[in-house]
Design a protein around this motif. Structure first.
Motif, PDB file in Angstrom:
ATOM      1  N   SER A 155      -0.782  10.228  -2.174  1.00  0.00           N
ATOM      2  CA  SER A 155       0.668  10.125  -2.164  1.00  0.00           C
ATOM      3  C   SER A 155       1.302  11.251  -2.970  1.00  0.00           C
ATOM      4  O   SER A 155       0.632  11.967  -3.721  1.00  0.00           O
ATOM      5  N   GLU A 156       2.604  11.363  -2.824  1.00  0.00           N
ATOM      6  CA  GLU A 156       3.338  12.370  -3.586  1.00  0.00           C
ATOM      7  C   GLU A 156       3.206  12.128  -5.091  1.00  0.00           C
ATOM      8  O   GLU A 156       3.075  13.068  -5.866  1.00  0.00           O
ATOM      9  N   MET A 157       3.204  10.856  -5.495  1.00  0.00           N
ATOM     10  CA  MET A 157       3.080  10.552  -6.914  1.00  0.00           C
ATOM     11  C   MET A 157       1.704  10.940  -7.439  1.00  0.00           C
ATOM     12  O   MET A 157       1.570  11.386  -8.586  1.00  0.00           O
ATOM     13  N   ALA A 158       0.675  10.805  -6.615  1.00  0.00           N
ATOM     14  CA  ALA A 158      -0.656  11.235  -7.021  1.00  0.00           C
ATOM     15  C   ALA A 158      -0.686  12.745  -7.238  1.00  0.00           C
ATOM     16  O   ALA A 158      -1.374  13.235  -8.144  1.00  0.00           O
ATOM     17  N   HIS A 159       0.049  13.476  -6.419  1.00  0.00           N
ATOM     18  CA  HIS A 159       0.154  14.918  -6.614  1.00  0.00           C
ATOM     19  C   HIS A 159       0.879  15.248  -7.916  1.00  0.00           C
ATOM     20  O   HIS A 159       0.514  16.190  -8.621  1.00  0.00           O
ATOM     21  N   GLU A 160       1.906  14.471  -8.214  1.00  0.00           N
ATOM     22  CA  GLU A 160       2.743  14.774  -9.376  1.00  0.00           C
ATOM     23  C   GLU A 160       1.998  14.618 -10.697  1.00  0.00           C
ATOM     24  O   GLU A 160       2.310  15.316 -11.668  1.00  0.00           O
ATOM     25  N   VAL A 161       1.016  13.706 -10.751  1.00  0.00           N
ATOM     26  CA  VAL A 161       0.319  13.464 -12.017  1.00  0.00           C
ATOM     27  C   VAL A 161      -0.945  14.309 -12.143  1.00  0.00           C
ATOM     28  O   VAL A 161      -1.720  14.140 -13.086  1.00  0.00           O
ATOM     29  N   ALA A 162      -1.167  15.227 -11.204  1.00  0.00           N
ATOM     30  CA  ALA A 162      -2.367  16.060 -11.215  1.00  0.00           C
ATOM     31  C   ALA A 162      -2.110  17.398 -11.881  1.00  0.00           C
ATOM     32  O   ALA A 162      -0.978  17.868 -11.988  1.00  0.00           O
ATOM     33  N   PRO A 167       3.988   1.815 -13.766  1.00  0.00           N
ATOM     34  CA  PRO A 167       4.747   0.674 -13.229  1.00  0.00           C
ATOM     35  C   PRO A 167       5.650   1.049 -12.059  1.00  0.00           C
ATOM     36  O   PRO A 167       5.852   0.237 -11.148  1.00  0.00           O
ATOM     37  N   VAL A 168       6.205   2.256 -12.062  1.00  0.00           N
ATOM     38  CA  VAL A 168       7.056   2.673 -10.946  1.00  0.00           C
ATOM     39  C   VAL A 168       6.227   2.792  -9.671  1.00  0.00           C
ATOM     40  O   VAL A 168       6.662   2.370  -8.584  1.00  0.00           O
ATOM     41  N   HIS A 226       4.785   0.729  -4.424  1.00  0.00           N
ATOM     42  CA  HIS A 226       3.684   0.290  -3.567  1.00  0.00           C
ATOM     43  C   HIS A 226       3.945  -1.121  -3.045  1.00  0.00           C
ATOM     44  O   HIS A 226       3.819  -1.391  -1.843  1.00  0.00           O
ATOM     45  N   ASN A 227       4.295  -2.030  -3.935  1.00  0.00           N
ATOM     46  CA  ASN A 227       4.489  -3.427  -3.549  1.00  0.00           C
ATOM     47  C   ASN A 227       5.672  -3.624  -2.608  1.00  0.00           C
ATOM     48  O   ASN A 227       5.702  -4.579  -1.829  1.00  0.00           O
ATOM     49  N   LEU A 228       6.649  -2.717  -2.676  1.00  0.00           N
ATOM     50  CA  LEU A 228       7.793  -2.813  -1.786  1.00  0.00           C
ATOM     51  C   LEU A 228       7.444  -2.456  -0.344  1.00  0.00           C
ATOM     52  O   LEU A 228       8.151  -2.857   0.590  1.00  0.00           O
ATOM     53  N   HIS A 229       6.366  -1.703  -0.158  1.00  0.00           N
ATOM     54  CA  HIS A 229       6.053  -1.177   1.166  1.00  0.00           C
ATOM     55  C   HIS A 229       4.797  -1.770   1.795  1.00  0.00           C
ATOM     56  O   HIS A 229       4.325  -1.259   2.822  1.00  0.00           O
TER      57      HIS A 229
END
Length: 279
Positions: free
Chosen positions: A153-160, A207-208, A213-216
């Motif tokens: 995901s985009e968030m996985a990219h952001e924390v790398a 948490p975000v 994730h849970n919303l989708h």
């Protein structure tokens, strides 16, 4: 040779001629590239032909394998459909993606030689393009950019942290890519020794991400916190904790949440990437 009226994948839903005797097909059970058998023998290499499935007057290449004939046809200027041509880009682009979709033809991804924090002194490969690497005594998860493009995901990219063709995640910051890769790569799923710890780490550190994730996803696929230690979901984390113990307290959570944990079921075979080539 006319375009096929039926396919090995069931009834044809759409069929577009993307080159002479070459068709992009979407059928009931699969999609991909279909090539007239006689023409295929003239324009494709023997290695490419072996990647397809021959039946009747045509050779079928499913979603993942379609990148092989697309690559060879593109190099020979045999793709005439402008939209498909634009989607393919250059042969070099297809060859790079091919290391993910069809490594038996294009070859595997070159392992990383260095990290953003120093040179690699030791490595453990889990799968083509996914490994644990050691730099100065510190381990990190390394994921090739091509895999990241299709599976993370985009968030996985952001924390790398990026370095050359890889994304890197220290052991205390790898919960998102481990969670996401466990859905597409059984080899990654097998590395998880404590699912509760992975879930707790996601809820504690991101948490975000958990909320989005849970919303989708459906109820059964949602992430709920668990009473477990943080960042002890991989054996390599456990080994490091044994060497450098850190005491952590965690609270008990309601039983209803404990019963709601939902990680992936272990697949028997490789799960297709989330973004397959669209032919």
């Amino acid at each position: 040779m006319p375009q096929p009226e039926s396919s090995i994948w069931g009834n044809i839903l759409t069929c577009a001629e993307i080159g002479l005797h070459v068709y992009g097909i979407m059928a009931e059970r699969n999609s991909g590239i279909v090539v007239d058998a006689d023409y295929a023998k003239e324009v494709l290499s023997e290695e490419a032909l072996q990647a397809g499935e021959s039946q009747g007057d045509h050779i079928y290449f499913d979603d993942a394998k379609s990148i092989i004939p697309a690559y060879e046809l593109l190099k020979n200027d045999a793709i005439t459909d402008p939209e498909f041509n634009e989607w393919c880009g250059s042969p070099e682009k297809l060859a790079q993606d091919g290391k993910f979709f069809a490594p038996e033809y294009f070859g595997g991804m070159t392992p990383p030689a260095t990290t953003p924090w120093g040179n690699i002194t030791e490595s453990q490969e889990f799968y083509n393009g996914i490994s644990m690497v050691n730099h100065d005594g510190e381990w990190a998860l390394a994921v090739h950019q091509t895999i990241a493009k299709h599976c993370l995901s985009e968030m996985a990219h952001e924390v790398a942290a990026g370095q050359e063709n890889y994304l890197f995640y220290p052991l205390d910051a790898c919960s998102i890519p481990v969670y996401e890769l466990s859905a597409s790569h059984p080899a990654m799923l097998e590395q998880i020794i404590n699912e509760d710890s992975l879930v707790h780490t996601l809820c504690e550190d991101h948490p975000v991400y958990v909320t989005m994730h849970n919303l989708h996803v459906e109820e059964w696929g949602r992430i709920y916190d668990q009473p477990a230690p943080r960042s002890l979901f991989l054996q390599i984390q456990l080994d490091q904790e044994a060497r450098f113990p850190v005491t952590e307290q965690y609270e008990e959570f309601p039983q209803s949440h404990q019963d709601s944990i939902s990680l992936r079921e272990r697949p028997d075979n490789f799960f297709e990437p989330t973004e397959e080539p669209e032919w």
